[in-house]
Design a protein around this motif. Structure first.
Motif, PDB file in Angstrom:
ATOM      1  N   ILE A   1      46.809-100.274 -62.897  1.00  0.00           N
ATOM      2  CA  ILE A   1      47.979 -99.862 -62.122  1.00  0.00           C
ATOM      3  C   ILE A   1      47.812-100.435 -60.719  1.00  0.00           C
ATOM      4  O   ILE A   1      46.789-100.210 -60.075  1.00  0.00           O
ATOM      5  CB  ILE A   1      48.080 -98.324 -62.044  1.00  0.00           C
ATOM      6  CG1 ILE A   1      48.200 -97.726 -63.442  1.00  0.00           C
ATOM      7  CG2 ILE A   1      49.255 -97.903 -61.179  1.00  0.00           C
ATOM      8  CD1 ILE A   1      48.065 -96.216 -63.466  1.00  0.00           C
ATOM      9  N   ARG A   2      48.804-101.173 -60.263  1.00  0.00           N
ATOM     10  CA  ARG A   2      48.695-101.798 -58.947  1.00  0.00           C
ATOM     11  C   ARG A   2      49.131-100.815 -57.857  1.00  0.00           C
ATOM     12  O   ARG A   2      50.307-100.481 -57.748  1.00  0.00           O
ATOM     13  CB  ARG A   2      49.544-103.067 -58.917  1.00  0.00           C
ATOM     14  CG  ARG A   2      48.986-104.162 -59.811  1.00  0.00           C
ATOM     15  CD  ARG A   2      49.977-105.259 -60.076  1.00  0.00           C
ATOM     16  NE  ARG A   2      51.061-104.815 -60.933  1.00  0.00           N
ATOM     17  CZ  ARG A   2      51.961-105.636 -61.493  1.00  0.00           C
ATOM     18  NH1 ARG A   2      51.898-106.937 -61.263  1.00  0.00           N
ATOM     19  NH2 ARG A   2      52.916-105.162 -62.263  1.00  0.00           N
ATOM     20  N   VAL A   3      48.167-100.350 -57.087  1.00  0.00           N
ATOM     21  CA  VAL A   3      48.442 -99.462 -55.957  1.00  0.00           C
ATOM     22  C   VAL A   3      48.640-100.347 -54.737  1.00  0.00           C
ATOM     23  O   VAL A   3      47.778-101.155 -54.394  1.00  0.00           O
ATOM     24  CB  VAL A   3      47.282 -98.482 -55.737  1.00  0.00           C
ATOM     25  CG1 VAL A   3      47.548 -97.603 -54.513  1.00  0.00           C
ATOM     26  CG2 VAL A   3      47.069 -97.623 -56.978  1.00  0.00           C
TER      27      VAL A   3
ATOM     28  N   ILE B   1      57.236-107.504 -51.411  1.00  0.00           N
ATOM     29  CA  ILE B   1      57.569-106.085 -51.223  1.00  0.00           C
ATOM     30  C   ILE B   1      56.337-105.249 -50.890  1.00  0.00           C
ATOM     31  O   ILE B   1      56.472-104.104 -50.451  1.00  0.00           O
ATOM     32  CB  ILE B   1      58.253-105.498 -52.471  1.00  0.00           C
ATOM     33  CG1 ILE B   1      57.279-105.490 -53.660  1.00  0.00           C
ATOM     34  CG2 ILE B   1      59.533-106.229 -52.804  1.00  0.00           C
ATOM     35  CD1 ILE B   1      57.748-104.619 -54.808  1.00  0.00           C
ATOM     36  N   GLY B   2      55.133-105.813 -51.109  1.00  0.00           N
ATOM     37  CA  GLY B   2      53.953-105.016 -50.813  1.00  0.00           C
ATOM     38  C   GLY B   2      52.658-105.782 -50.979  1.00  0.00           C
ATOM     39  O   GLY B   2      52.635-106.895 -51.512  1.00  0.00           O
TER      40      GLY B   2
ATOM     41  N   LEU C   1      49.459-110.028 -53.386  1.00  0.00           N
ATOM     42  CA  LEU C   1      50.814-109.719 -52.948  1.00  0.00           C
ATOM     43  C   LEU C   1      51.660-109.355 -54.157  1.00  0.00           C
ATOM     44  O   LEU C   1      51.435-109.844 -55.266  1.00  0.00           O
ATOM     45  CB  LEU C   1      51.452-110.931 -52.252  1.00  0.00           C
ATOM     46  CG  LEU C   1      50.760-111.519 -51.024  1.00  0.00           C
ATOM     47  CD1 LEU C   1      51.478-112.790 -50.591  1.00  0.00           C
ATOM     48  CD2 LEU C   1      50.736-110.515 -49.887  1.00  0.00           C
ATOM     49  N   LEU C   2      52.666-108.506 -53.941  1.00  0.00           N
ATOM     50  CA  LEU C   2      53.698-108.258 -54.946  1.00  0.00           C
ATOM     51  C   LEU C   2      55.011-108.774 -54.389  1.00  0.00           C
ATOM     52  O   LEU C   2      55.371-108.470 -53.255  1.00  0.00           O
ATOM     53  CB  LEU C   2      53.810-106.759 -55.256  1.00  0.00           C
ATOM     54  CG  LEU C   2      52.643-106.095 -55.991  1.00  0.00           C
ATOM     55  CD1 LEU C   2      52.921-104.611 -56.165  1.00  0.00           C
ATOM     56  CD2 LEU C   2      52.400-106.743 -57.341  1.00  0.00           C
TER      57      LEU C   2
ATOM     58  N   TRP D   1      62.290-109.574 -61.341  1.00  0.00           N
ATOM     59  CA  TRP D   1      61.008-109.049 -61.794  1.00  0.00           C
ATOM     60  C   TRP D   1      60.041-108.979 -60.621  1.00  0.00           C
ATOM     61  O   TRP D   1      60.281-109.564 -59.580  1.00  0.00           O
ATOM     62  CB  TRP D   1      60.410-109.948 -62.885  1.00  0.00           C
ATOM     63  CG  TRP D   1      61.191-109.923 -64.154  1.00  0.00           C
ATOM     64  CD1 TRP D   1      62.336-110.623 -64.429  1.00  0.00           C
ATOM     65  CD2 TRP D   1      60.921-109.150 -65.317  1.00  0.00           C
ATOM     66  NE1 TRP D   1      62.784-110.339 -65.682  1.00  0.00           N
ATOM     67  CE2 TRP D   1      61.941-109.438 -66.267  1.00  0.00           C
ATOM     68  CE3 TRP D   1      59.909-108.254 -65.661  1.00  0.00           C
ATOM     69  CZ2 TRP D   1      61.975-108.847 -67.517  1.00  0.00           C
ATOM     70  CZ3 TRP D   1      59.944-107.665 -66.919  1.00  0.00           C
ATOM     71  CH2 TRP D   1      60.973-107.962 -67.829  1.00  0.00           C
ATOM     72  N   ILE D   2      58.968-108.270 -60.833  1.00  0.00           N
ATOM     73  CA  ILE D   2      57.895-108.224 -59.845  1.00  0.00           C
ATOM     74  C   ILE D   2      56.726-109.044 -60.366  1.00  0.00           C
ATOM     75  O   ILE D   2      56.272-108.848 -61.498  1.00  0.00           O
ATOM     76  CB  ILE D   2      57.416-106.783 -59.592  1.00  0.00           C
ATOM     77  CG1 ILE D   2      58.535-105.946 -58.977  1.00  0.00           C
ATOM     78  CG2 ILE D   2      56.190-106.782 -58.686  1.00  0.00           C
ATOM     79  CD1 ILE D   2      58.899-106.315 -57.568  1.00  0.00           C
ATOM     80  N   GLU D   3      56.264-109.993 -59.556  1.00  0.00           N
ATOM     81  CA  GLU D   3      55.085-110.757 -59.936  1.00  0.00           C
ATOM     82  C   GLU D   3      53.990-110.558 -58.900  1.00  0.00           C
ATOM     83  O   GLU D   3      54.262-110.260 -57.737  1.00  0.00           O
ATOM     84  CB  GLU D   3      55.414-112.245 -60.078  1.00  0.00           C
ATOM     85  CG  GLU D   3      55.771-112.937 -58.781  1.00  0.00           C
ATOM     86  CD  GLU D   3      55.973-114.437 -58.968  1.00  0.00           C
ATOM     87  OE1 GLU D   3      55.797-114.924 -60.097  1.00  0.00           O
ATOM     88  OE2 GLU D   3      56.307-115.108 -57.974  1.00  0.00           O
TER      89      GLU D   3
END
Length: 349
Positions: free
Chosen positions: A30-32, A67-68, A93-94, A100-102
């Motif tokens: 899970i990417r925090v 985004i994060g 990075l996200l 989509w999110i990569e």
């Protein structure tokens, strides 16, 4: 596919402590991350020689739509224990990419092969004032991140739930329809005794007749009258707990359609108890019994009911069985410290 929520919001949705969600993120991929809502100048650098916020061997990264920034495993462990993290270093990075999110990994140095790629990290460069004679070195912005303020993507949490409810979560303790012999510290003595009773008395049970089943059940009862009963909490009904325990470990009490395998002695209820023990108690024991990882009894019972222990009495018994021995409820944080969780609501799962 680009939605995300704070860990505090996920805590309410999943009825799990903030610390437990963050703790399991490292294992469950899970990417925090820390949300970023402004354009920045990113750089990839060698973290092994990083000091005083000055990136060495930095390579600029021009990435739009970020985004994060994904936190490092080290910082995630600190957050899980309830600590505020101050950091300039991130794992990746996200960014949004066509809906989509990569995840964008740090750039590996193209020519200096002496720098291991696993040491590369990402930061945000502070602009150096342009003035004659300015000798300032580039530095990185430092951020303060709280456990409740960190974020997780909806898509990552959906994968986690699938992983949890379909057996992948317990692959390290349940393999080939068998429970491993060396169980981790978060498995209570009571649950270990229950698993051992299942091993001792229900191997090769399929070909046994009804009379043999009755004999094995009686012997299991005698076995559990010892260490299992001795480790039951004085505030619980030991006889009532024993009756539930016998049913949990008895494969003949399970309809054939719900058996893990026709010949497996381990039962679905034992696997459910192991799943709950790992989900709720592993973070608490790993994070020095912190207040932020202490599980709620009602939340554990709700999870056990959702997983298949439909009877409230069975779920309550399951909560008592999986509780590790010698665990006291931690005191509330001192006045003036950060409270990481608010009262959790019943699970909607």
């Amino acid at each position: 596919m680009t939605a995300f929520r704070s860990v505090a919001e996920w805590s309410n949705v999943l009825n799990l402590p903030v610390g437990a969600i963050i703790y399991h993120s490292n294992e469950c991929h899970i990417r925090v991350f820390m949300q970023l809502s402004w354009d920045a100048d990113f750089c990839s650098f060698d973290a092994s020689s990083f000091s005083e916020q000055e990136p060495t061997d930095a390579i600029k990264m021009t990435t739009a739509g970020v985004i994060g920034l994904v936190l490092t495993p080290e910082d995630i462990r600190k957050l899980a224990a309830g600590n505020l993290v101050r950091t300039s270093i991130f794992s990746a990075l996200l960014r949004k990419n066509y809906g989509w999110i990569e995840m964008v990994a740090p750039i590996v140095h193209p020519w200096n092969i002496s720098l291991p790629p696993e040491n590369r990290r990402i930061g945000i460069e502070r602009p150096v004032p342009q003035s004659e004679g300015n000798s300032e070195c580039p530095s990185l912005y430092e951020f303060a991140i709280s456990p409740t303020g960190a974020c997780i993507l909806d898509q990552d949490m959906e994968r986690f739930r699938e992983h949890l409810y379909h057996g992948g979560f317990t692959n390290d303790i349940f393999f080939d329809s068998k429970i491993v012999e060396e169980l981790p510290p978060y498995v209570s003595v009571k649950l270990k005794e229950l698993i051992e009773a299942n091993r001792l008395y229900w191997r090769n049970y399929v070909d046994a007749d009804t009379a043999e089943h009755d004999r094995r059940r009686a012997r299991m009862r005698e076995y559990l009258q010892e260490d299992f009963i001795a480790n039951c909490d004085e505030q619980t009904s030991k006889e009532g707990l024993l009756e539930h325990a016998i049913r949990f470990a008895d494969p003949t009490a399970v309809h054939e359609s719900k058996r893990l395998q026709p010949s497996a002695s381990a039962t679905e209820n034992l696997l459910i108890l192991l799943t709950a023990a790992k989900l709720f108690w592993a973070p608490h024991l790993a994070c020095n019994h912190s207040y932020e990882t202490y599980p709620d009894r009602d939340a554990m019972a709700a999870f056990l009911r959702f997983m298949g222990m439909s009877s409230s009495n069975a779920a309550t018994a399951g909560v008592a069985i999986i509780r590790p021995e010698g665990i006291d409820k931690p005191p509330r944080p001192l006045k003036g410290t950060i409270r990481l969780t608010k009262k959790r609501q019943p699970s909607n799962l």
